[in-house]
Scaffold this active site. Structure first.
Site, PDB file in Angstrom:
ATOM      1  N   LYS A  31      23.477  -7.847 -60.324  1.00 49.08           N
ATOM      2  CA  LYS A  31      24.523  -7.898 -59.151  1.00 49.08           C
ATOM      3  C   LYS A  31      24.934  -6.884 -58.563  1.00 49.08           C
ATOM      4  CE  LYS A  31      29.263  -8.603 -60.645  1.00 49.08           C
ATOM      5  NZ  LYS A  31      30.220  -7.434 -60.394  1.00 49.08           N
ATOM      6  N   THR A  32      25.381  -5.849 -59.393  1.00 51.47           N
ATOM      7  CA  THR A  32      25.678  -4.186 -58.962  1.00 51.47           C
ATOM      8  C   THR A  32      24.850  -3.633 -57.995  1.00 51.47           C
ATOM      9  OG1 THR A  32      27.878  -4.825 -60.599  1.00 51.47           O
ATOM     10  CG2 THR A  32      27.448  -2.457 -59.529  1.00 51.47           C
ATOM     11  N   ASP A 215      32.055  -8.009 -53.474  1.00 53.98           N
ATOM     12  CA  ASP A 215      31.708  -8.347 -54.466  1.00 53.98           C
ATOM     13  C   ASP A 215      32.206  -9.312 -54.998  1.00 53.98           C
ATOM     14  OD1 ASP A 215      30.583  -7.857 -57.141  1.00 53.98           O
ATOM     15  OD2 ASP A 215      31.570  -6.401 -57.317  1.00 53.98           O
ATOM     16  N   GLN A 246      30.910 -18.442 -62.144  1.00 51.22           N
ATOM     17  CA  GLN A 246      32.610 -17.406 -63.177  1.00 51.22           C
ATOM     18  C   GLN A 246      33.660 -17.981 -62.383  1.00 51.22           C
ATOM     19  OE1 GLN A 246      30.102 -14.203 -64.978  1.00 51.22           O
ATOM     20  NE2 GLN A 246      28.730 -14.356 -64.005  1.00 51.22           N
TER      21      GLN A 246
END
Length: 741
Positions: A31-32, A215, A246
């Site tokens: 994802k980053t 994010d 999460q």
């Protein structure tokens, strides 16, 4: 720039050209990489100005990683971009518009400890019973109100107690305004109100930021989501990256429902799932997928890998918590013999209290270990004292910092002197420093000497560079001299020296070398219009940094941590311990709306920390709160399919134990006791007690049986009472009345 290094869903996310988007990024799915590549792609391929991009995350560490990755991909200066945490960016906005936000230009940030101290001072000054209204409860109440966007006049009290809470909240707000300080929740609320109330400011940022990237979107609370929506209302495109599976921070106010709301109102079809995992082997992922599938209302995704199935998940059931710790120790030694470094092994647990037995086993065996997420640098006692001195050297009217160090090191200013000073300040509606002139006698003389010391130091340090100023304040305050006389003083002095080093690094990073720390630059950040002295900037930096968990450097060591602390980390081998009902899932989760689902998400997070080996362990008995507690296996163990599991215990003995657990688990209640007689329960004094049964106690009131243990005279019941919480009672003497089956 090309996107050849990305897989197909990643490329689709990075190269989206229209509309808002929700990127469901599973654990270990890159994802980053997607987020930072998206920023670089917008600038290089879409000719988007870096100044029109806002990227927000939750920790300074993540923000710095984002900045460094973007800078590595682009041949341009990206320092003007707004990349940071919610708190950091709101702080930047408030600095640029302090007058519109009704704040002094020199406002400072209260950390949690200083906020608590201010509340305690308010309670004492207003003769409020601190037993009836504990300071920490007040602190939580104020933060909760602010996170919901509520000022005191917007909170509707339900009874006299809550009405008093609202009154204290109002007193707290007035005191913060007088001192020119804000707490962390205030940064967000004040920034939102700034945009809501000032059309020119709102229009400026809405027109400036055309792309807003978020994010860890699953961790946003209602206030943060409102801030984002207001900024995007001018036509900006929202690019939200997160994973509803999460979302584990409901206790901090995180609202997993924000993701569903975003999908409905913004994404509208632009939902991209990143499901290829680059971290874990197949058995681990399949086990985690099966577990999280038990939750309802998910946005839905299924992690997979092309790295092969790897080793099955190992499950061990031990007789006691000490036996569990010894088993973990034996497995660690076996892994070390296979060549795995200790730092690539982590032991996770649901509650901090579980670590003691594990730590004792490791210490006795001479194996180095580190408790990750321990006391942070800027939260250490000596550092907080030094920062308090720096704050009052900068602004002597900040009462919280004044109180922290007025008699540290001791200078003969006792509690009565402080009480007299508080009375004068309250009577005259002034700061404590201003009230010193009205305190007579010996106390007044000692206080006056302290004020003179601070005033003299202010004149001396404002012409020095930042690092020299910090060093000078530490010296003249007497902190170094004091810690030289303490048994653990050498370590604390090293920390103070490290604070000077931190100031020096800050000077270099911010191009402040040689600049007097009291000099206000014409524009320290021309993009935001922010203007701060080096000392102000460093104090703000320290306050913001104190919220980040920092890994400790050192020797090759086993990592111990709570599952919450493990979020965002990964290890070759993970030991997930204490998998017993009532412990994990925690018994409190059974009485909270959505609590069990959040516990399952927490389990999912824990499992997906492992790359190659995942161990699940549980104990039949555990010492908790000084008592031996007989435990039942966690329902989460049952939710892992057998085809992904390798049992390391002798099944014959364990099957009897698991069989005894069935009636309790079928009741849907937490099961904290064993030695149940099938469906017949425990018979004591002619009464039959069962897990899930309602009972009434003459003193504790009504409750529900969570667990049963022992036989005959040793028979005990663990009962959750509505009014007093969970207690363990001897059934032979408790005088319980059965009220429901």
């Amino acid at each position: 720039m090309t996107l050849e290094q990305l897989n197909a869903p990643q490329r689709q996310a990075v190269a989206l050209e229209e509309g808002h988007a929700l990127i469901l990024a599973g654990a270990g799915s890159g994802k980053t990489k997607v987020l930072t590549t998206r920023i670089a792609w917008l600038i290089s391929n879409q000719s988007v100005s870096p100044l029109s991009i806002l990227a927000v995350t939750f920790t300074n560490k993540a923000a710095k990683e984002m900045q460094s990755r973007v800078a590595a991909m682009l041949p341009i200066d990206t320092r003007g971009m707004w990349i940071g945490t919610f708190h950091g960016l709101c702080h930047r906005m408030l600095r640029a518009h302090s007058r519109d936000a009704q704040l002094p230009q020199t406002f400072q940030i209260l950390d949690s400890t200083d906020q608590l101290a201010l509340i305690k001072r308010l309670l004492k000054a207003n003769s409020i019973d601190q037993e009836k209204y504990p300071a920490r409860d007040i602190q939580r109440f104020i933060s909760s109100c602010k996170e919901q966007g509520q000022r005191p006049d917007a909170v509707a009290p339900e009874d006299p107690y809550s009405r008093r809470l609202v009154e204290i909240y109002a007193l707290y707000e007035a005191q913060c305004q007088r001192e020119g300080v804000v707490d962390f929740a205030e940064l967000l609320l004040r920034a939102l109100e700034l945009l809501q109330r000032h059309e020119a400011v709102r229009s400026h940022y809405q027109q400036r930021f055309r792309h807003i990237l978020v994010d860890e979107f699953q961790d946003t609370n209602s206030l943060q989501y409102q801030w984002l929506k207001l900024l995007a209302a001018g036509g900006a495109r929202l690019f939200a990256v997160g994973d509803d599976d999460q979302s584990i921070y409901a206790f901090r106010g995180a609202n997993v429902g924000n993701m569903t709301d975003f999908e409905h109102h913004y994404a509208a079809g632009n939902v991209i799932r990143l499901e290829q995992n680059y971290r874990s082997h197949g058995h681990i992922l399949d086990a985690a997928n099966a577990l999280i599938a038990q939750n309802t209302g998910r946005l839905g995704k299924n992690l997979w890998t092309d790295a092969g199935q790897g080793e099955p998940v190992r499950v061990a059931q031990l007789p006691s918590d000490h036996a569990e710790a010894q088993w973990v120790l034996d497995e660690i030694r076996a892994l070390r013999d296979e060549g795995l470094d200790h730092q690539q092994m982590a032991i996770l647990y649901r509650s901090n209290a579980q670590s003691r037995v594990l730590e004792h086993a490791l210490f006795t065996a001479g194996i180095a270990y580190r408790v990750y997420g321990g006391l942070r640098f800027f939260e250490r006692q000596e550092i907080k004292h030094a920062l308090a001195y720096l704050r009052i050297v900068h602004r002597i009217d900040e009462d919280s910092s004044f109180l922290r160090v007025v008699n540290f090191p001791a200078r003969g200013i006792g509690a009565r002197s402080i009480e007299a000073l508080n009375d004068q300040a309250s009577r005259n509606q002034t700061s404590l420093a201003q009230a010193v002139a009205h305190v007579a006698g010996k106390a007044g003389s000692a206080l006056a000497q302290f004020v003179m010391l601070i005033q003299k130091t202010s004149q001396e340090v404002f012409v020095l560079p930042l690092s020299e100023a910090v060093d000078h304040v530490i010296e003249v305050s007497g902190l170094r001299t004091y810690y030289r006389t303490q048994r653990d003083g050498s370590e604390r002095i090293e920390n103070l020296d490290e604070l000077v080093n931190a100031a020096k690094v800050f000077e270099l990073e911010q191009d402040l070398a040689g600049l007097p720390c009291g000099q206000r630059p014409i524009a320290s950040d021309p993009e935001s219009g922010e203007s701060m002295t080096p000392l102000e900037a460093f104090l703000s930096h320290a306050a913001l940094e104190s919220g980040d968990t920092q890994a400790q450097a050192g020797q090759d060591a086993i990592q111990l941590m709570t599952i919450h602390a493990a979020k965002g980390l990964e290890f070759d081998a993970v030991f997930l311990t204490g998998l017993e009902d009532g412990l994990f899932p925690h018994e409190n989760s059974l009485y909270e709306l959505g609590g069990l689902q959040e516990e399952r998400r927490l389990m999912y997070v824990a499992m997906t920390r492992a790359r190659k080996r995942l161990y699940l362990s549980l104990a039949q008995s555990r010492m908790l709160h000084g008592q031996t507690r007989y435990c039942l296996p966690s329902r989460f163990v049952d939710e892992v399919p057998e085809q992904h599991v390798k049992h390391l215990s002798q099944r014959a003995a364990v099957d009897d134990w698991l069989g005894a657990a069935a009636p309790a688990r079928a009741s849907g209640r937490s099961a904290s006791g064993t030695q149940l007689s099938g469906n017949n329960g425990l018979v004591v004094g002619g009464q039959t007690f069962r897990v899930g049964q309602g009972v009434r106690h003459p003193r504790f009131g009504e409750g529900t049986i969570l667990g049963l243990s022992g036989l005959g005279l040793d028979a005990q019941a663990q009962i959750h009472f509505l009014d007093v919480g969970t207690k363990t009672l001897a059934l032979g003497v408790a005088k319980l009345e059965i009220i429901a089956a």
